[in-house]
Design a protein around this motif. Sequence first.
Motif, PDB file in Angstrom:
ATOM      1  N   GLY A   1      -3.335   4.505  -3.555  1.00 56.89           N
ATOM      2  CA  GLY A   1      -4.720   4.666  -3.123  1.00 56.89           C
ATOM      3  C   GLY A   1      -5.011   6.063  -2.619  1.00 56.89           C
ATOM      4  O   GLY A   1      -4.352   7.040  -2.999  1.00 56.89           O
ATOM      5  N   ASP A   2      -6.002   6.163  -1.743  1.00 54.81           N
ATOM      6  CA  ASP A   2      -6.509   7.458  -1.285  1.00 54.81           C
ATOM      7  C   ASP A   2      -5.514   8.139  -0.345  1.00 54.81           C
ATOM      8  O   ASP A   2      -5.104   7.566   0.668  1.00 54.81           O
ATOM      9  N   LEU A   3      -5.160   9.376  -0.667  1.00 56.07           N
ATOM     10  CA  LEU A   3      -4.152  10.090   0.114  1.00 56.07           C
ATOM     11  C   LEU A   3      -4.674  10.528   1.473  1.00 56.07           C
ATOM     12  O   LEU A   3      -3.974  10.431   2.490  1.00 56.07           O
ATOM     13  N   GLU A   4      -5.879  11.029   1.533  1.00 54.96           N
ATOM     14  CA  GLU A   4      -6.392  11.591   2.788  1.00 54.96           C
ATOM     15  C   GLU A   4      -6.578  10.517   3.846  1.00 54.96           C
ATOM     16  O   GLU A   4      -6.263  10.723   5.021  1.00 54.96           O
ATOM     17  N   SER A   5      -7.094   9.365   3.457  1.00 54.59           N
ATOM     18  CA  SER A   5      -7.247   8.295   4.447  1.00 54.59           C
ATOM     19  C   SER A   5      -5.887   7.788   4.906  1.00 54.59           C
ATOM     20  O   SER A   5      -5.694   7.454   6.080  1.00 54.59           O
ATOM     21  N   ALA A   6      -4.915   7.753   3.985  1.00 60.69           N
ATOM     22  CA  ALA A   6      -3.568   7.329   4.367  1.00 60.69           C
ATOM     23  C   ALA A   6      -2.926   8.335   5.303  1.00 60.69           C
ATOM     24  O   ALA A   6      -2.234   7.959   6.258  1.00 60.69           O
ATOM     25  N   ARG A   7      -3.173   9.627   5.081  1.00 63.94           N
ATOM     26  CA  ARG A   7      -2.618  10.662   5.957  1.00 63.94           C
ATOM     27  C   ARG A   7      -3.126  10.478   7.383  1.00 63.94           C
ATOM     28  O   ARG A   7      -2.363  10.549   8.352  1.00 63.94           O
TER      29      ARG A   7
ATOM     30  N   GLU B   1      -4.318   7.741   8.708  1.00 62.46           N
ATOM     31  CA  GLU B   1      -3.802   6.469   9.229  1.00 62.46           C
ATOM     32  C   GLU B   1      -2.369   6.629   9.742  1.00 62.46           C
ATOM     33  O   GLU B   1      -2.027   6.166  10.842  1.00 62.46           O
TER      34      GLU B   1
ATOM     35  N   ARG C   1       0.799  -1.230   0.000  1.00 62.34           N
ATOM     36  CA  ARG C   1       0.000   0.000   0.000  1.00 62.34           C
ATOM     37  C   ARG C   1       0.830   1.278   0.000  1.00 62.34           C
ATOM     38  O   ARG C   1       0.296   2.363  -0.220  1.00 62.34           O
TER      39      ARG C   1
ATOM     40  N   PRO D   1       1.166  10.627  -4.304  1.00 59.72           N
ATOM     41  CA  PRO D   1       0.835   9.414  -5.064  1.00 59.72           C
ATOM     42  C   PRO D   1       2.082   8.584  -5.343  1.00 59.72           C
ATOM     43  O   PRO D   1       3.141   9.117  -5.671  1.00 59.72           O
TER      44      PRO D   1
END
Length: 260
Positions: A167-173, A175, A136, A188
Amino acid sequence: MTVDWERLIVRAGDKVQATGKFVVRDDSATMCAEVAVPLAGDLTACSANLLVPVVGIDAEGLVYGGVYQGKQYGWAKVIGTWADGRILVEQQFAPDPGEDWPDPPGPGPAPVGGWQPGALPSLDPLQDYLVSHAERFGQLRVGTVGVATGEISPMDLTQVAVVPVVGDLESARAELAGVFSGNIAVVPANRSILEWAMTLNALKDLMHDKANGISSIGGGADRPIEVSMLLLSEELYRKLEVIGLELVHLRPSIIPVLVD
């Protein structure tokens, strides 16, 4: 950006351009692949799989070299014909400067409230988390902010952990904020850690087969893996195609003279 690496395949009779280290003896001359490392301190030695005979080289026109054990050596770029596994030299020049990678993208805009000034805390917890989710995330790098605009002294850099994300940047941030308390930016990813490692291992297998003429592999972070070689044959191209040509940056020492 997609690169048409197939254009670099060298075939019999091609007009070619070659850059490397040339060694001239009394009755013969050879060229060694550009990034090959001298063997056992011998400035003229070269692994057999990275070596090609040349005809027509001007020893006096070689640069950055000298004489070693009666053999004259030095660097050059030549243009000639690829015939019977050798280069028939027609023109000779000094080598071009090496290619530099562009700097990777910076951390991007600061979050609300700005960056925390100074150095980052230990990256070990973040690195361990990224590796444990290797499919991921891409390879972690450290960026700096403020220097180019003169906002802070170079002696007091503000560091930011830059994490490529699949994948999605905001959810990864969100997390990663629960894992690492320092400055963190998400961008990305061109490839995941897992994909990069699998590609690197496959390239190492190719390099171990001397017939492929690969002199080095390297690179990391979110860049393509650089593969240096004597030349790109049809057979080697097909092997690299299976691994994934979009994941590599090829640097043959001998290439066709390309006409756009």
